[in-house]
Design an enzyme around this catalytic site. Structure first.
Site, PDB file in Angstrom:
ATOM      1  N   SER A   1       0.838  -1.402  -0.073  1.00 56.54           N
ATOM      2  CA  SER A   1      -0.022   0.055  -0.016  1.00 56.54           C
ATOM      3  C   SER A   1       0.834   1.428   0.046  1.00 56.54           C
ATOM      4  CB  SER A   1      -0.877   0.054   1.204  1.00 56.54           C
ATOM      5  OG  SER A   1      -1.409   1.100   1.295  1.00 56.54           O
TER       6      SER A   1
ATOM      7  N   TYR B   1      -2.060  -0.311  10.814  1.00 59.94           N
ATOM      8  CA  TYR B   1      -1.949  -0.426   9.284  1.00 59.94           C
ATOM      9  C   TYR B   1      -0.637  -0.035   8.545  1.00 59.94           C
ATOM     10  CZ  TYR B   1      -3.794  -0.803   4.700  1.00 59.94           C
ATOM     11  OH  TYR B   1      -4.158  -1.352   3.288  1.00 59.94           O
TER      12      TYR B   1
HETATM   13  P1  NDP Z   1     -11.560  -5.818   0.185  1.00 63.02           P
HETATM   14  O1  NDP Z   1     -12.245  -5.469   1.391  1.00 63.02           O
HETATM   15  O2  NDP Z   1     -12.387  -5.346  -0.987  1.00 63.02           O
HETATM   16  O3  NDP Z   1     -11.137  -7.070  -0.052  1.00 63.02           O
HETATM   17  C1  NDP Z   1     -10.269  -7.885   1.038  1.00 63.02           C
HETATM   18  C2  NDP Z   1     -10.107  -9.266   0.610  1.00 63.02           C
HETATM   19  O4  NDP Z   1      -9.637  -9.889   1.726  1.00 63.02           O
HETATM   20  C3  NDP Z   1     -11.486 -10.015   0.734  1.00 63.02           C
HETATM   21  O5  NDP Z   1     -11.483 -10.794  -0.253  1.00 63.02           O
HETATM   22  C4  NDP Z   1     -11.507 -10.831   2.048  1.00 63.02           C
HETATM   23  O6  NDP Z   1     -12.337 -11.921   1.961  1.00 63.02           O
HETATM   24  C5  NDP Z   1     -10.027 -10.991   2.242  1.00 63.02           C
HETATM   25  N1  NDP Z   1      -9.682 -11.163   3.562  1.00 63.02           N
HETATM   26  C6  NDP Z   1      -9.828 -10.187   4.771  1.00 63.02           C
HETATM   27  N2  NDP Z   1      -9.452 -10.889   5.661  1.00 63.02           N
HETATM   28  C7  NDP Z   1      -9.114 -12.090   5.673  1.00 63.02           C
HETATM   29  C8  NDP Z   1      -8.873 -13.270   6.412  1.00 63.02           C
HETATM   30  N3  NDP Z   1      -8.624 -12.981   7.801  1.00 63.02           N
HETATM   31  N4  NDP Z   1      -8.721 -14.464   5.792  1.00 63.02           N
HETATM   32  C9  NDP Z   1      -8.828 -14.582   4.681  1.00 63.02           C
HETATM   33  N5  NDP Z   1      -9.214 -13.544   3.575  1.00 63.02           N
HETATM   34  C10 NDP Z   1      -9.290 -12.330   4.238  1.00 63.02           C
HETATM   35  O7  NDP Z   1     -10.338  -4.562   0.101  1.00 63.02           O
HETATM   36  P2  NDP Z   1      -9.446  -4.585  -0.941  1.00 63.02           P
HETATM   37  O8  NDP Z   1      -9.633  -5.214  -2.298  1.00 63.02           O
HETATM   38  O9  NDP Z   1      -9.104  -2.942  -1.149  1.00 63.02           O
HETATM   39  O10 NDP Z   1      -7.946  -4.907  -0.427  1.00 63.02           O
HETATM   40  C11 NDP Z   1      -6.932  -6.154  -1.018  1.00 63.02           C
HETATM   41  C12 NDP Z   1      -5.693  -5.746  -0.569  1.00 63.02           C
HETATM   42  O11 NDP Z   1      -5.213  -4.538  -1.031  1.00 63.02           O
HETATM   43  C13 NDP Z   1      -5.621  -5.615   1.101  1.00 63.02           C
HETATM   44  O12 NDP Z   1      -4.335  -6.244   1.359  1.00 63.02           O
HETATM   45  C14 NDP Z   1      -5.383  -4.085   1.314  1.00 63.02           C
HETATM   46  O13 NDP Z   1      -4.868  -3.648   2.468  1.00 63.02           O
HETATM   47  C15 NDP Z   1      -4.867  -3.672  -0.002  1.00 63.02           C
HETATM   48  N6  NDP Z   1      -4.929  -2.133  -0.230  1.00 63.02           N
HETATM   49  C16 NDP Z   1      -6.341  -1.571  -0.431  1.00 63.02           C
HETATM   50  C17 NDP Z   1      -6.271  -0.375  -0.751  1.00 63.02           C
HETATM   51  C18 NDP Z   1      -7.494   0.324  -0.980  1.00 63.02           C
HETATM   52  O14 NDP Z   1      -7.890   1.753  -0.887  1.00 63.02           O
HETATM   53  N7  NDP Z   1      -8.911  -0.389  -0.997  1.00 63.02           N
HETATM   54  C19 NDP Z   1      -5.129   0.694  -1.016  1.00 63.02           C
HETATM   55  C20 NDP Z   1      -3.768   0.037  -0.736  1.00 63.02           C
HETATM   56  C21 NDP Z   1      -4.003  -1.507  -0.651  1.00 63.02           C
HETATM   57  P3  NDP Z   1     -13.102 -12.483   3.077  1.00 63.02           P
HETATM   58  O15 NDP Z   1     -13.827 -11.536   3.664  1.00 63.02           O
HETATM   59  O16 NDP Z   1     -14.010 -13.479   2.298  1.00 63.02           O
HETATM   60  O17 NDP Z   1     -12.338 -13.520   3.973  1.00 63.02           O
HETATM   61  C1  8X3 Z   2      -5.079   1.913   1.894  1.00 63.27           C
HETATM   62  C2  8X3 Z   2      -4.634   3.226   1.550  1.00 63.27           C
HETATM   63  O1  8X3 Z   2      -4.269   5.412   2.275  1.00 63.27           O
HETATM   64  O2  8X3 Z   2      -6.131   4.361   3.245  1.00 63.27           O
HETATM   65  O3  8X3 Z   2      -3.830   0.928   1.850  1.00 63.27           O
HETATM   66  O4  8X3 Z   2      -4.032   3.843   3.903  1.00 63.27           O
HETATM   67  S1  8X3 Z   2      -4.673   4.208   2.812  1.00 63.27           S
END
Ligand code: NDP
Ligand code: 8X3
Length: 252
Positions: free
Chosen positions: A140, A153
Site C-alpha cells: 500500500s 495499518y
Molecule cells: P476488500 O475488503 O474489498 O477485500 C479484502 C479481501 O481480503 C476480501 O476478499 C476478504 O475476504 C479478504 N480477507 C480479509 N481478511 C481475511 C482473512 N482473515 N482471511 C482470509 N481472507 C481475508 O479490500 P481490497 O480489495 O481493497 O484489499 C485488498 C488488499 O489491498 C488488502 O491487502 C489491502 O490492504 C490492500 N490495499 C487496499 C487499498 C484500498 O484503498 N482499497 C489501497 C492499498 C492497499 P473474506 O472477507 O471473504 O475473507
Molecule cells: C489503503 C490506502 O491511504 O487508506 O492501503 O492507507 S490508505
C-alpha cells in the site's frame, strides 16, 4: 500451457478483479477467502465466461491450522502454483495509539503480516523445488508513507514491504520473482471494513474525487506477470490522479 495462480482474498475488490483478469489471460485459479458463497459465485462466473479451470479454498489466513489443512488438500496440477498473489488484508479502525483498540491491531497484524507469511511459507517450498514462480504481495501507499491514526495499518504495510524485499533476496538463487504493488485509494469494500460497516463514513472517503478501481490494480498485476522471464518488477506505486499522498487530495 496454462499457468496456475493462487489469490488470497478473492471474494471482493482487488483479489476478485485479479482473478477475473488472470482467468481471461491463461491462468487456472485457486481462489481463497472466508466467504464461501462469494467464492462459489465467482467460480461459476469465471467458468461461464472463460476457459479457466477454478477451485476455491475457504480459510481464514490468520489461522495456521486452516491454511495448512486447505493446502494439504491440493494435489496434481493444483500443487504446482506458478503465481501467488498475497492480497488478503484489511484496515480496521482509525484511532491514535493512545486510544487504540487492541482487537483492531491484532486483526490487522494477524491478517496483513502473519497471514501473508503463513501462506508464503506453505506455497513457496514447491516453487523453490521447481525453481519457478512469482509471488506478488499487495502492500500500500501506507507501506511508503505514514499518517496519524494509522499506526497498526501503516506498520503492517511497511512490514509487507520489508518481507517482500527479504523474500526477494532469499528466493533470488532459485529464479523466483518477488514483487509488491502499493496502491493509493482504491474503491472496494476496504473503507466499509475500516469503518466497521458504517457505509456513510465509507462513502465520504471517495466523495468528490475519482479513486482507483479494483480493475486498475488487476491490470497492473497482469502487466507484472506478463513481463519476460528476465524482468522482475520490484514494486509499483499507483495513485489516483486525484490523490498525491495519503493526506493530499483533489476534491471537487
Ligand atoms: P476488500 O475488503 O474489498 O477485500 C479484502 C479481501 O481480503 C476480501 O476478499 C476478504 O475476504 C479478504 N480477507 C480479509 N481478511 C481475511 C482473512 N482473515 N482471511 C482470509 N481472507 C481475508 O479490500 P481490497 O480489495 O481493497 O484489499 C485488498 C488488499 O489491498 C488488502 O491487502 C489491502 O490492504 C490492500 N490495499 C487496499 C487499498 C484500498 O484503498 N482499497 C489501497 C492499498 C492497499 P473474506 O472477507 O471473504 O475473507
Ligand atoms: C489503503 C490506502 O491511504 O487508506 O492501503 O492507507 S490508505
Amino acid at each position: 500451457m496454462r499457468k496456475t495462480a493462487l489469490i488470497t482474498g478473492a471474494t471482493s475488490g482487488i483479489g476478485k478483479a485479479t482473478a477475473q483478469i488472470l482467468a481471461l489471460n491463461g491462468f487456472d485459479l485457486i481462489i481463497t477467502g472466508r466467504r464461501e458463497e462469494l467464492l462459489d459465485q465467482l467460480s461459476t462466473s469465471i467458468r461461464n465466461e472463460t476457459d479457466a479451470d477454478v477451485i476455491s479454498l475457504v480459510f481464514d489466513v490468520r489461522e495456521l491450522s486452516q491454511v495448512e489443512k486447505a493446502f494439504e488438500s491440493l494435489s496434481g496440477k493444483w500443487s504446482n502454483i506458478d503465481l501467488l498473489v498475497n492480497n488478503a488484508g484489511l484496515a480496521v479502525g482509525i484511532e491514535p495509539v493512545h486510544e487504540g483498540v487492541i482487537d483492531d491491531w491484532e486483526r490487522m497484524i494477524d491478517t496483513n503480516i502473519k497471514g501473508l507469511l503463513y501462506v508464503s511459507k506453505l506455497i513457496s517450498p514447491r516453487m523453490v523445488e521447481r525453481q519457478i514462480g512469482h509471488i506478488i504481495n499487495i502492500s500500500s501507499i501506507a507501506g511508503h508513507e505514514f499518517y496519524p491514526n494509522g499506526a497498526a495499518y501503516c506498520g503492517s504495510k511497511h512490514a509487507v514491504k520489508a518481507i517482500t524485499k527479504v523474500m526477494r533476496l532469499e528466493l533470488l538463487p532459485y529464479g523466483i520473482k518477488v514483487s509488491s504493488i502499493s496502491p493509493g485509494m482504491v474503491e472496494t469494500e476496504f473503507s466499509l471494513v475500516r469503518f466497521k460497516g458504517d457505509q456513510n463514513r465509507a462513502d465520504q472517503v471517495y466523495k468528490g474525487l475519482t479513486p482507483l478501481y479494483a480493475p486498475d490494480i488487476a491490470e497492473m498485476i497482469l502487466f507484472m506477470v506478463t513481463r519476460p522471464s528476465h524482468v522482475n518488477i520490484e514494486d509499483m506505486l499507483i495513485m489516483p490522479t486525484d490523490q498525491a499522498s495519503t493526506r493530499d487530495f483533489r476534491r471537487r
